[in-house]
Design a protein around this motif. Structure first.
Motif, PDB file in Angstrom:
ATOM      1  N   GLN A  38      57.736 -25.474  32.971  1.00 56.02           N
ATOM      2  CA  GLN A  38      56.732 -24.853  32.130  1.00 56.02           C
ATOM      3  C   GLN A  38      57.274 -23.618  31.425  1.00 56.02           C
ATOM      4  OE1 GLN A  38      52.812 -24.224  33.812  1.00 56.02           O
ATOM      5  NE2 GLN A  38      53.296 -25.541  35.545  1.00 56.02           N
ATOM      6  N   GLY A 285      48.097 -22.528  23.755  1.00 51.02           N
ATOM      7  CA  GLY A 285      48.810 -23.722  23.304  1.00 51.02           C
ATOM      8  C   GLY A 285      49.863 -24.168  24.293  1.00 51.02           C
ATOM      9  N   GLU A 286      50.471 -23.223  24.968  1.00 53.23           N
ATOM     10  CA  GLU A 286      51.476 -23.541  25.966  1.00 53.23           C
ATOM     11  C   GLU A 286      50.838 -24.237  27.165  1.00 53.23           C
ATOM     12  OE1 GLU A 286      54.069 -20.531  28.332  1.00 53.23           O
ATOM     13  OE2 GLU A 286      54.884 -20.673  26.301  1.00 53.23           O
ATOM     14  N   THR A 288      48.140 -26.047  27.076  1.00 52.50           N
ATOM     15  CA  THR A 288      47.779 -27.404  26.634  1.00 52.50           C
ATOM     16  C   THR A 288      48.974 -28.343  26.745  1.00 52.50           C
ATOM     17  OG1 THR A 288      46.100 -26.559  25.107  1.00 52.50           O
ATOM     18  CG2 THR A 288      46.955 -28.778  24.686  1.00 52.50           C
ATOM     19  N   ALA A 289      50.145 -27.878  26.336  1.00 51.97           N
ATOM     20  CA  ALA A 289      51.353 -28.711  26.402  1.00 51.97           C
ATOM     21  C   ALA A 289      51.687 -29.074  27.843  1.00 51.97           C
ATOM     22  CB  ALA A 289      52.523 -27.973  25.753  1.00 51.97           C
ATOM     23  N   VAL A 292      49.110 -31.802  28.976  1.00 47.88           N
ATOM     24  CA  VAL A 292      49.391 -33.098  28.355  1.00 47.88           C
ATOM     25  C   VAL A 292      50.637 -33.719  28.984  1.00 47.88           C
ATOM     26  CG1 VAL A 292      50.112 -34.227  26.213  1.00 47.88           C
ATOM     27  CG2 VAL A 292      48.244 -32.553  26.177  1.00 47.88           C
ATOM     28  N   GLN A 293      51.648 -32.921  29.221  1.00 52.35           N
ATOM     29  CA  GLN A 293      52.863 -33.441  29.854  1.00 52.35           C
ATOM     30  C   GLN A 293      52.557 -33.978  31.244  1.00 52.35           C
ATOM     31  OE1 GLN A 293      56.111 -30.654  30.111  1.00 52.35           O
ATOM     32  NE2 GLN A 293      57.321 -31.976  31.437  1.00 52.35           N
ATOM     33  N   LEU A 349      51.193 -34.954  21.494  1.00 54.70           N
ATOM     34  CA  LEU A 349      50.903 -33.522  21.421  1.00 54.70           C
ATOM     35  C   LEU A 349      51.150 -33.060  20.000  1.00 54.70           C
ATOM     36  CD1 LEU A 349      50.180 -30.899  22.929  1.00 54.70           C
ATOM     37  CD2 LEU A 349      52.626 -30.544  23.264  1.00 54.70           C
ATOM     38  N   ASN A 350      50.060 -32.698  19.311  1.00 55.95           N
ATOM     39  CA  ASN A 350      50.208 -32.142  17.974  1.00 55.95           C
ATOM     40  C   ASN A 350      49.327 -30.911  17.860  1.00 55.95           C
ATOM     41  OD1 ASN A 350      47.566 -33.047  17.590  1.00 55.95           O
ATOM     42  ND2 ASN A 350      48.221 -34.960  16.607  1.00 55.95           N
ATOM     43  N   LYS A 351      49.264 -30.369  16.693  1.00 57.57           N
ATOM     44  CA  LYS A 351      48.584 -29.095  16.514  1.00 57.57           C
ATOM     45  C   LYS A 351      47.149 -29.114  17.006  1.00 57.57           C
ATOM     46  CE  LYS A 351      47.846 -25.492  13.059  1.00 57.57           C
ATOM     47  NZ  LYS A 351      48.057 -25.083  11.668  1.00 57.57           N
ATOM     48  N   ASN A 353      45.943 -31.390  19.082  1.00 61.87           N
ATOM     49  CA  ASN A 353      45.945 -32.073  20.368  1.00 61.87           C
ATOM     50  C   ASN A 353      44.885 -33.146  20.459  1.00 61.87           C
ATOM     51  OD1 ASN A 353      46.910 -32.622  22.977  1.00 61.87           O
ATOM     52  ND2 ASN A 353      45.172 -31.523  23.829  1.00 61.87           N
TER      53      ASN A 353
END
Length: 368
Positions: A38, A285-286, A288-289, A292-293, A349-351, A353
């Motif tokens: 992360q 945003g971090e 969220t990534a 999703v991962q 994963l896009n802007k 989401n």
């Protein structure tokens, strides 16, 4: 050497406290990937701070310190250094840098140990060389009196003793004869008792701890200073080292005080790593990534609690929000605490989401 030749071969059982420490460390090691995958920026900041703490603390244990206002310049600048203390602190930084970047390529050899010494003791006439004269460990009292706390190995025997310890350590780890962490701590004790250098043995011993932990897959030392943890318990460090070095030359010593001290130290490094990571702020945003991962890594059914375990430091509300945005990729069976989730496609994963087009009933699916 004597811990490998006499103490470990005669073990009848492992103390219960040692077993507990090993169990906790194994669990913590299992969690470390959840953190290290992360937030690269957070981890970078933690690495830089750990580098500062390690270089300063390891030298301060040995009585070497500098003006706090100069620390950043000494560790990360290119300007000329003012005195010997600054040279030693920058040298230790260089040794840390080597370990951080090349631990997977370095081997545990006498040559590597000499290299650590050369880097951490730059510009000294015997930098990177084993001692040529006897150098016992002397303790000096406030009144000026002193005593020999430990008689170290004679210079002519240093390289042989060190090579035997290296080979015995490798044999134990390769054959899985005992916990590698016990073997690592035993090696560190033998190294300090051999005392191969005229000066700088303590600093090299702490560099070896970091290097050998990396080789065993324990990575928290990249982000939390082992040296700082040892400095904060310096009295216990010296006390357990003295207890475990008694009768070392005859092989009748008790290595457990020092071994257990190091295991306790390693555990505190991991606790500090998890605490510091979770307390630092993470951009939305971090987060969220990360979520999703984690969702994409599940190839089977999972619970909300299992997903939380893969997203340390992120609230349940945030996890549920991201799941709601991606309901077109998720299916749920059951209700409440017993609900199970299944991913039916790879979540991009896009802007934005992917807002998704499903509904997420928070009350029905929340685990209590």
């Amino acid at each position: 050497m004597n811990t490998f030749l006499h103490f470990l071969p005669n073990l009848k059982n492992i103390p219960l406290i040692t077993t507990w420490e090993l169990g906790e460390l194994a669990e913590m090691k299992g969690h470390q990937e959840l953190y290290t995958r992360q937030s690269p920026q957070r981890l970078k900041r933690m690495r830089e701070f750990s580098m500062i703490e390690s270089a300063v603390s390891s030298n301060r244990i040995e009585g070497v310190s500098i003006d706090e206002k100069r620390i950043g310049t000494v560790l990360f600048g290119n300007t000329s250094l003012r005195d010997r203390n600054e040279e030693e602190i920058r040298g230790y930084r260089n040794a840390l840098d080597l370990i951080h970047k090349q631990s997977d390529k370095l081997l545990l050899t006498a040559e590597t140990i000499r290299r650590f010494h050369e880097l951490s003791r730059p510009g000294v006439w015997d930098s990177g060389k084993f001692k040529e004269k006897a150098s016992d460990i002397i303790e000096t009292y406030p009144d000026g009196s002193s005593r020999i706390r430990f008689k170290t190995v004679d210079p002519e025997n240093v390289e042989n003793y060190l090579n035997v310890a290296i080979e015995k350590y490798k044999d134990l780890v390769r054959d899985n004869q005992i916990s590698p962490l016990i073997a690592l701590a035993a090696f560190n004790l033998d190294f300090l008792c051999i005392h191969p250098f005229r000066d700088g043995n303590g600093r090299v011993s702490r560099l070896l701890l970091l290097f050998m932990l990396y080789r065993l897959g324990y990575e928290a030392g990249r982000y939390i200073s082992i040296e700082k943890i040892i400095e904060s318990s310096k009295a216990q460090y010296y006390e357990t080292l003295e207890l475990s070095s008694r009768d070392w030359h005859t092989g009748k010593h008790d290595a457990w005080p020092y071994i257990n001290y190091l295991l306790f130290t390693f555990k505190n490094v991991y606790k500090e790593f998890e605490s510091r990571f979770e307390s630092s702020k993470v951009p939305r945003g971090e987060k969220t990534a990360v979520i999703v991962q984690a969702l994409n890594e599940f190839s089977r059914e999972f619970s909300l609690k299992e997903l939380e375990q893969h997203c340390p430091g992120i609230s349940r509300d945030m996890i549920q929000t991201v799941m709601k945005q991606n309901m077109s990729f998720l299916q749920c069976s059951g209700h409440g605490a017993g609900s199970r989730w299944h991913r039916i496609g790879v979540i991009p994963l896009n802007k934005g989401n992917n807002k998704g087009n499903g509904d997420f009933e928070k009350d029905d699916h929340r685990e209590r």
